[in-house]
Design a protein around this motif. Structure first.
Motif, PDB file in Angstrom:
ATOM      1  N   THR A 107       0.829  -1.206   0.000  1.00 37.35           N
ATOM      2  CA  THR A 107       0.000   0.000   0.000  1.00 37.35           C
ATOM      3  C   THR A 107       0.862   1.253   0.000  1.00 37.35           C
ATOM      4  O   THR A 107       0.378   2.327  -0.314  1.00 37.35           O
ATOM      5  CB  THR A 107      -0.956   0.025   1.213  1.00 37.35           C
ATOM      6  OG1 THR A 107      -0.203  -0.058   2.412  1.00 37.35           O
ATOM      7  CG2 THR A 107      -1.961  -1.123   1.127  1.00 37.35           C
ATOM      8  N   GLU A 108       2.134   1.104   0.371  1.00 34.45           N
ATOM      9  CA  GLU A 108       3.060   2.238   0.358  1.00 34.45           C
ATOM     10  C   GLU A 108       4.485   1.722   0.239  1.00 34.45           C
ATOM     11  O   GLU A 108       4.859   0.762   0.910  1.00 34.45           O
ATOM     12  CB  GLU A 108       2.945   3.055   1.648  1.00 34.45           C
ATOM     13  CG  GLU A 108       3.931   4.218   1.727  1.00 34.45           C
ATOM     14  CD  GLU A 108       3.945   4.925   3.070  1.00 34.45           C
ATOM     15  OE1 GLU A 108       4.877   5.723   3.300  1.00 34.45           O
ATOM     16  OE2 GLU A 108       3.038   4.688   3.903  1.00 34.45           O
ATOM     17  N   VAL A 109       5.261   2.368  -0.628  1.00 33.44           N
ATOM     18  CA  VAL A 109       6.699   2.129  -0.715  1.00 33.44           C
ATOM     19  C   VAL A 109       7.350   3.482  -0.924  1.00 33.44           C
ATOM     20  O   VAL A 109       7.056   4.172  -1.896  1.00 33.44           O
ATOM     21  CB  VAL A 109       7.086   1.190  -1.882  1.00 33.44           C
ATOM     22  CG1 VAL A 109       8.606   0.996  -1.934  1.00 33.44           C
ATOM     23  CG2 VAL A 109       6.374  -0.153  -1.783  1.00 33.44           C
ATOM     24  N   SER A 110       8.212   3.867   0.010  1.00 33.67           N
ATOM     25  CA  SER A 110       8.990   5.092  -0.180  1.00 33.67           C
ATOM     26  C   SER A 110      10.377   4.839   0.391  1.00 33.67           C
ATOM     27  O   SER A 110      10.576   3.945   1.207  1.00 33.67           O
ATOM     28  CB  SER A 110       8.324   6.295   0.499  1.00 33.67           C
ATOM     29  OG  SER A 110       8.230   6.097   1.886  1.00 33.67           O
ATOM     30  N   SER A 111      11.324   5.622  -0.083  1.00 36.94           N
ATOM     31  CA  SER A 111      12.693   5.439   0.393  1.00 36.94           C
ATOM     32  C   SER A 111      13.428   6.766   0.416  1.00 36.94           C
ATOM     33  O   SER A 111      13.054   7.716  -0.264  1.00 36.94           O
ATOM     34  CB  SER A 111      13.456   4.444  -0.490  1.00 36.94           C
ATOM     35  OG  SER A 111      13.584   4.942  -1.807  1.00 36.94           O
ATOM     36  N   THR A 112      14.464   6.790   1.215  1.00 41.77           N
ATOM     37  CA  THR A 112      15.424   7.886   1.222  1.00 41.77           C
ATOM     38  C   THR A 112      16.792   7.255   1.056  1.00 41.77           C
ATOM     39  O   THR A 112      17.118   6.279   1.738  1.00 41.77           O
ATOM     40  CB  THR A 112      15.367   8.674   2.546  1.00 41.77           C
ATOM     41  OG1 THR A 112      14.048   9.220   2.688  1.00 41.77           O
ATOM     42  CG2 THR A 112      16.389   9.798   2.562  1.00 41.77           C
ATOM     43  N   VAL A 113      17.560   7.788   0.111  1.00 42.78           N
ATOM     44  CA  VAL A 113      18.896   7.283  -0.146  1.00 42.78           C
ATOM     45  C   VAL A 113      19.862   8.437   0.070  1.00 42.78           C
ATOM     46  O   VAL A 113      19.683   9.517  -0.494  1.00 42.78           O
ATOM     47  CB  VAL A 113      19.038   6.739  -1.582  1.00 42.78           C
ATOM     48  CG1 VAL A 113      20.411   6.122  -1.794  1.00 42.78           C
ATOM     49  CG2 VAL A 113      17.935   5.727  -1.881  1.00 42.78           C
ATOM     50  N   GLU A 114      20.864   8.207   0.910  1.00 49.55           N
ATOM     51  CA  GLU A 114      21.870   9.220   1.205  1.00 49.55           C
ATOM     52  C   GLU A 114      23.247   8.642   0.947  1.00 49.55           C
ATOM     53  O   GLU A 114      23.495   7.465   1.227  1.00 49.55           O
ATOM     54  CB  GLU A 114      21.821   9.640   2.673  1.00 49.55           C
ATOM     55  CG  GLU A 114      20.551  10.324   3.092  1.00 49.55           C
ATOM     56  CD  GLU A 114      20.583  10.679   4.567  1.00 49.55           C
ATOM     57  OE1 GLU A 114      20.197  11.816   4.885  1.00 49.55           O
ATOM     58  OE2 GLU A 114      20.997   9.831   5.391  1.00 49.55           O
ATOM     59  N   GLY A 115      24.134   9.482   0.437  1.00 50.63           N
ATOM     60  CA  GLY A 115      25.506   9.060   0.216  1.00 50.63           C
ATOM     61  C   GLY A 115      26.477  10.090   0.741  1.00 50.63           C
ATOM     62  O   GLY A 115      26.252  11.294   0.590  1.00 50.63           O
ATOM     63  N   ASP A 116      27.548   9.622   1.362  1.00 54.67           N
ATOM     64  CA  ASP A 116      28.599  10.497   1.879  1.00 54.67           C
ATOM     65  C   ASP A 116      29.753  10.493   0.891  1.00 54.67           C
ATOM     66  O   ASP A 116      30.261   9.422   0.517  1.00 54.67           O
ATOM     67  CB  ASP A 116      29.087   9.997   3.239  1.00 54.67           C
ATOM     68  CG  ASP A 116      27.970   9.955   4.270  1.00 54.67           C
ATOM     69  OD1 ASP A 116      27.082  10.831   4.215  1.00 54.67           O
ATOM     70  OD2 ASP A 116      27.983   9.039   5.115  1.00 54.67           O
ATOM     71  N   ILE A 117      30.162  11.690   0.479  1.00 54.92           N
ATOM     72  CA  ILE A 117      31.201  11.811  -0.537  1.00 54.92           C
ATOM     73  C   ILE A 117      32.042  13.054  -0.260  1.00 54.92           C
ATOM     74  O   ILE A 117      31.535  14.038   0.263  1.00 54.92           O
ATOM     75  CB  ILE A 117      30.560  11.879  -1.953  1.00 54.92           C
ATOM     76  CG1 ILE A 117      31.586  11.686  -3.056  1.00 54.92           C
ATOM     77  CG2 ILE A 117      29.757  13.144  -2.143  1.00 54.92           C
ATOM     78  CD1 ILE A 117      30.946  11.441  -4.428  1.00 54.92           C
ATOM     79  N   ASP A 118      33.304  13.001  -0.601  1.00 61.90           N
ATOM     80  CA  ASP A 118      34.212  14.143  -0.511  1.00 61.90           C
ATOM     81  C   ASP A 118      34.572  14.512  -1.941  1.00 61.90           C
ATOM     82  O   ASP A 118      35.522  13.987  -2.517  1.00 61.90           O
ATOM     83  CB  ASP A 118      35.459  13.766   0.300  1.00 61.90           C
ATOM     84  CG  ASP A 118      36.422  14.927   0.491  1.00 61.90           C
ATOM     85  OD1 ASP A 118      36.288  15.960  -0.215  1.00 61.90           O
ATOM     86  OD2 ASP A 118      37.318  14.800   1.334  1.00 61.90           O
ATOM     87  N   LEU A 119      33.761  15.385  -2.554  1.00 57.18           N
ATOM     88  CA  LEU A 119      33.941  15.716  -3.972  1.00 57.18           C
ATOM     89  C   LEU A 119      35.211  16.502  -4.267  1.00 57.18           C
ATOM     90  O   LEU A 119      35.701  16.490  -5.380  1.00 57.18           O
ATOM     91  CB  LEU A 119      32.729  16.512  -4.484  1.00 57.18           C
ATOM     92  CG  LEU A 119      31.444  15.716  -4.636  1.00 57.18           C
ATOM     93  CD1 LEU A 119      30.302  16.633  -5.009  1.00 57.18           C
ATOM     94  CD2 LEU A 119      31.610  14.635  -5.692  1.00 57.18           C
ATOM     95  N   LEU A 120      35.694  17.186  -3.302  1.00 48.87           N
ATOM     96  CA  LEU A 120      36.867  18.018  -3.566  1.00 48.87           C
ATOM     97  C   LEU A 120      38.115  17.455  -2.900  1.00 48.87           C
ATOM     98  O   LEU A 120      39.081  18.179  -2.674  1.00 48.87           O
ATOM     99  CB  LEU A 120      36.605  19.455  -3.108  1.00 48.87           C
ATOM    100  CG  LEU A 120      35.455  20.148  -3.845  1.00 48.87           C
ATOM    101  CD1 LEU A 120      35.245  21.541  -3.309  1.00 48.87           C
ATOM    102  CD2 LEU A 120      35.700  20.186  -5.340  1.00 48.87           C
ATOM    103  N   GLY A 121      38.092  16.167  -2.617  1.00 53.06           N
ATOM    104  CA  GLY A 121      39.276  15.544  -2.027  1.00 53.06           C
ATOM    105  C   GLY A 121      40.451  15.642  -2.981  1.00 53.06           C
ATOM    106  O   GLY A 121      40.401  15.148  -4.099  1.00 53.06           O
ATOM    107  N   LEU A 122      41.469  16.321  -2.578  1.00 54.34           N
ATOM    108  CA  LEU A 122      42.630  16.521  -3.440  1.00 54.34           C
ATOM    109  C   LEU A 122      43.785  15.612  -3.037  1.00 54.34           C
ATOM    110  O   LEU A 122      44.896  15.782  -3.491  1.00 54.34           O
ATOM    111  CB  LEU A 122      43.065  17.992  -3.384  1.00 54.34           C
ATOM    112  CG  LEU A 122      41.993  18.999  -3.823  1.00 54.34           C
ATOM    113  CD1 LEU A 122      42.504  20.424  -3.666  1.00 54.34           C
ATOM    114  CD2 LEU A 122      41.571  18.739  -5.262  1.00 54.34           C
ATOM    115  N   SER A 123      43.515  14.633  -2.214  1.00 53.28           N
ATOM    116  CA  SER A 123      44.536  13.737  -1.697  1.00 53.28           C
ATOM    117  C   SER A 123      44.280  12.334  -2.212  1.00 53.28           C
ATOM    118  O   SER A 123      43.138  11.928  -2.409  1.00 53.28           O
ATOM    119  CB  SER A 123      44.477  13.753  -0.160  1.00 53.28           C
ATOM    120  OG  SER A 123      45.125  12.631   0.377  1.00 53.28           O
TER     121      SER A 123
END
Length: 184
Positions: free
Chosen positions: A114-130
């Motif tokens: 009767t209901e399907v919902s989700s939340t998807v989260e991702g952790d990322i370091d887009l400016l990682g220069l190392s």
């Protein structure tokens, strides 16, 4: 049989679902698909992909119409915010694949949703220069809210969807990617 007469559960035409499963059992090559996207740079970090043709069920096919998707970066990442970032599309793809699987698996098992919902989260370091900072996601979390039949049945459907999800497999196991360049 008209559309109104077809057995439908959770919006899934189960007659077609089981006919497809039986067809693949009879000829596994039917299940081999090749999807394509073409992409064009617009300006800055803004680009546009079109998805239309694909090969599947042993033949060349197209969607009813071409689908276009803009991608960009927000101003904080030197973009103009003309669309989600490419890494946000990955989150969408994961949620969409798992949700589609949940609908099909529940329908095949006779489980009512009767209901399907989700939340998807991702952790990322887009400016990682190392070199010590990964370029991609360090972690992705998916949270589902499901309502319908017995909670244990619903959890079982989610688990089978996870096991059968092509996008989950790509994200968690990686896939070889080759790049060819025509710079002429």
């Amino acid at each position: 049989m008209t559309i109104a007469e077809k057995p439908v559960r959770n919006g899934v035409d189960t007659a077609t679902l089981f006919a497809t499963i039986d067809a693949v059992k009879g000829d596994p090559d039917i299940a081999k698909f090749r999807f394509r996207a073409t992409n064009t740079w617009m300006s800055g970090t803004h680009n546009r992909s079109t998805i239309h043709g694909f090969h599947g069920a042993k033949q060349e096919m197209t969607h009813r119409e071409p689908f276009t998707f803009d991608a960009d970066h927000p101003p904080v990442l030197v973009g103009t915010d003309n669309g989600p970032t490419p890494v946000e599309y990955v989150l969408h793809a994961l949620a969409a694949c798992l949700t589609a699987g949940i609908a099909n698996i529940a329908a095949a098992r006779g489980v009512t949703l009767t209901e399907v919902s989700s939340t998807v989260e991702g952790d990322i370091d887009l400016l990682g220069l190392s070199d010590q900072v990964r370029n991609g996601y360090q972690q992705i979390r998916v949270g589902f809210t499901l309502r319908g039949d017995d909670p244990d049945k619903l959890r079982s459907v989610v688990e089978q969807s996870r096991q059968r999800s092509a996008v989950f497999d790509i994200v968690t196991n990686g896939v070889p990617v080759s790049i060819d360049v025509d710079a002429g």
